[in-house]
Write a protein that holds these residues in place. Structure first.
Motif, short mmCIF file in Angstrom:
data_model
loop_
_atom_site.label_atom_id
_atom_site.label_comp_id
_atom_site.label_asym_id
_atom_site.label_seq_id
_atom_site.Cartn_x
_atom_site.Cartn_y
_atom_site.Cartn_z
N GLY A 58 8.94 8.64 25.05
CA GLY A 58 7.67 8.08 25.53
C GLY A 58 7.23 6.84 24.81
O GLY A 58 6.04 6.47 24.87
N LYS A 59 8.14 6.15 24.11
CA LYS A 59 7.76 4.92 23.41
C LYS A 59 7.29 3.85 24.41
O LYS A 59 6.23 3.22 24.23
N THR A 60 8.07 3.66 25.47
CA THR A 60 7.69 2.67 26.47
C THR A 60 6.42 3.09 27.21
O THR A 60 5.61 2.25 27.60
N THR A 61 6.23 4.42 27.37
CA THR A 61 5.03 4.92 28.05
C THR A 61 3.78 4.51 27.29
O THR A 61 2.74 4.20 27.89
N VAL A 62 3.86 4.54 25.95
CA VAL A 62 2.71 4.13 25.13
C VAL A 62 2.35 2.67 25.43
O VAL A 62 1.17 2.32 25.63
N PHE A 177 2.16 -7.10 26.22
CA PHE A 177 2.56 -5.82 26.78
C PHE A 177 3.59 -5.99 27.88
O PHE A 177 3.60 -5.25 28.85
N VAL A 178 4.48 -6.96 27.77
CA VAL A 178 5.47 -7.19 28.81
C VAL A 178 6.45 -6.02 28.83
O VAL A 178 6.90 -5.53 27.79
N HIS A 179 6.76 -5.52 30.03
CA HIS A 179 7.68 -4.40 30.18
C HIS A 179 9.10 -4.87 29.96
O HIS A 179 9.45 -6.02 30.24
#
Length: 491
Positions: A58-62, A177-179
């Protein structure tokens, strides 16, 4: 924050300082792998927070939750938010409610909480994603008035949160916050890359301002062109008015000359008529004298016949008259002959004089006839000129939108008064045209001054914007070098 370091592109030092000075706390509930039954609170410490975990932890989810709370944008490839919420099948429920709360301090130090709520419902054939209320609240009890002011709907929060954080939405979406799936946007095509950079460096407003100025310039150019056409039209009218005024002056001078010629010709005609009357009277006298001469000639013939008859009687030997009677009769006859001869001499002299007067009168009559012919020709020319004057005044009045001068059928002083009146109207029209021309020139001059001022201000604004962009690029390059140094220090 690790998320702000490892998922970030480039920031200005001022923006990094603001974000590092803020204290972030985030609550995640029902987002992706985070359970909807538990409230997971993450606190981001300063100056740096590292997020470590296995794949799928869940790192990217944060990071996605941070981006969603700050900008309201869903991550890519989430099927309109359906895969962003915890799966109802996994939760063994038909409906899952998710929530993201983010607490941070604004650029002025005020604590603010942003709450965004979602709902995912399992239908028979598909799932339905729904965004619930989104609220931005001030938690500082010292400033209760600000608390109500910060409550807003979702569309306002998307603009309000970046403003409270002191960072633009474009920087939050494309830099901070670029994906990871969108992190290769610097390699995109030219137009997309330009739009991204314009949003990041806030160049869009300058582009819009330049576009607005360009449109304004085009409008002003059209107005100036129209003003020039109007000015040219007024100049043409002014020249036409000057030409008409010259023509009217020349026509007036011609009319004055013709009027004087007419007066002189009328005087000559009156004198000629008087002289012709005198000649007619003299001719009548000559006719009377001729008849008198004929009568006298007849009497003379009769007397001669009577004398011859009486002489024949005197020579007749059978005459009964005595010598004395004959002598007396002869004396009386001689006296009558003398009287008749004197009268005949006087009449012959009168006849000679009258013939001389008749010859001179005939010569004078012929001269007067010639003069009368010239005067008739001048009168015909005058009538032609008056007709030309009528046509000229009618045509010029139609061109100048003036009432036609009533010169038809007028003569003498009445014609002069009508021409003077029309001349005064033409002069008034010329003055009005000159006044309009001066007003138009003044308005055009004022418009040119305003446009020049606007162009000067726009040029100065573009120069300042260009210089500001250059400084920001230099600052960005310095920030990149600083971040590279920080990377090196961290590793």
């Amino acid at each position: 924050m690790a998320a702000l370091v490892f998922k970030v592109g480039t920031l200005s030092l001022k923006q990094v300082a603001k974000l590092m000075a803020n204290r972030f706390q985030m609550l995640i509930k029902g987002i992706r792998s985070f359970s909807p039954d538990n409230q997971n609170v993450i606190e981001f410490y300063k100056p740096l927070t590292l997020i470590v975990g296995q794949n799928g932890a869940g790192k990217t989810t944060v990071i996605e939750c941070l981006k969603q709370a700050c900008t309201g944008e869903l991550p890519p490839n989430t099927r309109s938010g359906q895969s962003f919420i915890h799966d109802p099948k996994v939760a063994h429920d038909s409906e899952v409610k998710a929530q993201i709360k983010l607490r941070f301090n604004t650029s002025t130090g005020q604590p603010v909480v942003v709450m965004r709520s979602f709902q995912l419902t399992q239908k028979k054939t598909n799932m339905q994603f729904k965004t619930l209320d989104s609220v931005c609240t001030n938690t500082d009890k010292i400033v209760p008035a600000l608390m109500g002011a910060l409550k807003a709907v979702c569309t306002d929060i998307d603009k309000m949160v970046p403003a409270l954080m002191g960072v633009s939405k474009a920087v939050l979406e494309n830099v901070i916050f670029v994906h990871q799936e969108d992190s290769n946007w610097p390699l995109a095509e030219g137009k997309t890359l330009k739009d991204k950079f314009d949003d990041i460096f806030s160049a869009t407003k300058y582009t819009k301002a330049v576009e607005a100025l360009r449109k304004l310039r085009q409008e002003k150019v059209v107005q100036v062109r129209e003003m020039k056409l109007k000015l040219e039209h007024l100049r043409t009218n002014r020249e036409h008015a000057f030409k008409l005024r010259r023509d009217v002056s020349e026509g007036q001078a011609t009319v004055d000359g013709f009027s004087k010629s007419i007066d002189e010709l009328e005087g000559l005609i009156r004198e000629t008529e008087d002289q012709a009357d005198d000649v007619d009277a003299k001719l009548s006298t000559l006719v009377e004298i001729g008849r008198l001469v004929d009568n006298l000639s007849a009497k003379h013939s009769m007397l001669v016949e009577s004398t011859d008859e009486k002489r024949s009687k005197l020579s007749d030997p059978d005459a009964e008259e005595s010598s004395e009677e004959m002598a007396q009769y002869l004396v009386s006859l001689d006296a009558q002959n003398s009287a008749f001869e004197n009268e005949i001499g006087r009449l012959n002299r009168d006849i000679t004089m009258k013939r001389t007067d008749k010859d001179s009168m005939q010569d004078k009559y012929q001269k007067e006839c010639l003069l009368h012919g010239r005067l008739t020709a001048d009168a015909s020319m005058h009538a032609t000129n008056v007709g030309e004057l009528c046509r000229f005044t009618t045509q010029s009045a139609a061109k100048l939108s003036l009432p036609a001068a009533p010169v038809s059928g007028l003569e003498g002083t009445a014609l002069l008064r009508a021409v003077d009146g029309y001349r005064a109207e033409v002069e008034a029209k010329r003055q009005a045209v000159e006044s309009n021309l001066l007003d138009t020139k003044q308005k055009a001059r004022s418009t040119d001054d305003k446009m020049s001022d606007a162009v000067d201000r726009t040029t100065a604004e573009i120069s300042r914007s260009t210089e500001s962009s250059r400084l920001k690029r230099e600052q960005l390059q310095g920030n990149e070098r600083t971040i590279e140094d920080l990377h090196l220090q961290v590793h």
